[in-house]
Write a protein that holds these residues in place. Structure first.
Motif, PDB file in Angstrom:
ATOM      1  N   ARG A   1       0.838  -1.209   0.000  1.00 27.19           N
ATOM      2  CA  ARG A   1       0.000   0.000   0.000  1.00 27.19           C
ATOM      3  C   ARG A   1       0.867   1.252   0.000  1.00 27.19           C
ATOM      4  O   ARG A   1       0.601   2.204  -0.743  1.00 27.19           O
ATOM      5  N   ASN A   2       1.904   1.262   0.805  1.00 30.59           N
ATOM      6  CA  ASN A   2       2.791   2.428   0.845  1.00 30.59           C
ATOM      7  C   ASN A   2       3.558   2.606  -0.456  1.00 30.59           C
ATOM      8  O   ASN A   2       3.802   3.742  -0.886  1.00 30.59           O
ATOM      9  N   ALA A   3       3.933   1.514  -1.101  1.00 34.17           N
ATOM     10  CA  ALA A   3       4.616   1.610  -2.399  1.00 34.17           C
ATOM     11  C   ALA A   3       3.702   2.233  -3.445  1.00 34.17           C
ATOM     12  O   ALA A   3       4.149   3.030  -4.289  1.00 34.17           O
ATOM     13  N   ASP A   4       2.423   1.913  -3.394  1.00 33.12           N
ATOM     14  CA  ASP A   4       1.469   2.510  -4.328  1.00 33.12           C
ATOM     15  C   ASP A   4       1.383   4.021  -4.118  1.00 33.12           C
ATOM     16  O   ASP A   4       1.384   4.794  -5.078  1.00 33.12           O
ATOM     17  N   ILE A   5       1.314   4.443  -2.871  1.00 34.79           N
ATOM     18  CA  ILE A   5       1.240   5.876  -2.573  1.00 34.79           C
ATOM     19  C   ILE A   5       2.534   6.572  -2.978  1.00 34.79           C
ATOM     20  O   ILE A   5       2.515   7.661  -3.561  1.00 34.79           O
ATOM     21  N   THR A   6       3.658   5.946  -2.724  1.00 35.54           N
ATOM     22  CA  THR A   6       4.950   6.517  -3.120  1.00 35.54           C
ATOM     23  C   THR A   6       5.051   6.665  -4.635  1.00 35.54           C
ATOM     24  O   THR A   6       5.568   7.667  -5.132  1.00 35.54           O
ATOM     25  N   ALA A   7       4.538   5.686  -5.366  1.00 35.15           N
ATOM     26  CA  ALA A   7       4.566   5.760  -6.833  1.00 35.15           C
ATOM     27  C   ALA A   7       3.724   6.935  -7.329  1.00 35.15           C
ATOM     28  O   ALA A   7       4.132   7.656  -8.256  1.00 35.15           O
ATOM     29  N   ILE A   8       2.570   7.157  -6.732  1.00 36.80           N
ATOM     30  CA  ILE A   8       1.728   8.293  -7.111  1.00 36.80           C
ATOM     31  C   ILE A   8       2.450   9.598  -6.794  1.00 36.80           C
ATOM     32  O   ILE A   8       2.497  10.519  -7.616  1.00 36.80           O
ATOM     33  N   GLU A   9       3.019   9.688  -5.609  1.00 34.87           N
ATOM     34  CA  GLU A   9       3.741  10.898  -5.211  1.00 34.87           C
ATOM     35  C   GLU A   9       4.893  11.200  -6.164  1.00 34.87           C
ATOM     36  O   GLU A   9       5.080  12.344  -6.592  1.00 34.87           O
TER      37      GLU A   9
END
Length: 158
Positions: free
Chosen positions: A91-99
């Motif tokens: 989940r955090n990797a997904d948010i980091t990718a968006i950022e």
């Protein structure tokens, strides 16, 4: 940001258990790949966020599968610290990718210079995760689609 494929059948000896990090990784690379694929394929970060939110409305309510998202739903039902950690990392990797994608668009002039990429990425993740739970609770595709549109209304435009 991943769709729930339904119950995982019993595993033969030597295969990973249904609650193992390996199952999470297999799921993320197959059923759950639509969100990361959209972020990679779309020309802008805005489009790369809008597309998976819109697709989630359909994916999370598909009558052929349990509603919601495995990576999100399993977080509340995990049985081992290893699985909990693997889910959190995904989940955090997904948010980091968006950022990262949003920061690149700020640098490239596609988004205004005062865009807070971290907050917008966290918002997109929260909406996506919330849509998963709403689907599990019976929200319709149309209701989730409306949430996606509202979420995108706050995303800045150049």
């Amino acid at each position: 940001m991943h769709r729930d494929p339904g119950p995982v059948p019993p595993q033969p000896l030597g295969d990973p258990a249904p609650d193992s990090p390996a199952v999470v990784l297999v799921h993320a690379g197959s059923y759950g790949s639509f969100s990361r694929r959209a972020l990679d394929e779309e020309a802008t970060a805005r489009a790369g966020v809008a597309r998976p939110l819109r697709e989630a409305a359909a994916e999370f309510t598909d009558p052929g599968h349990p509603h919601g998202c495995l990576v999100i739903q399993a977080a509340t039902n995990c049985t081992t610290p290893e699985v909990e950690d693997a889910l959190r990392r995904q989940r955090n990797a997904d948010i980091t990718a968006i950022e990262s994608r949003m920061k690149a668009d700020v640098a490239g002039g596609e988004l205004p210079p005062d865009t807070d990429a971290a907050v917008l990425a966290r918002h997109a993740g929260a909406v996506f995760q919330g849509m998963s739970q709403q689907a599990r609770d019976g929200a319709s595709r149309a209701e989730l689609q409306a949430l996606a549109e509202i979420a995108m209304a706050i995303c800045p435009r150049r």
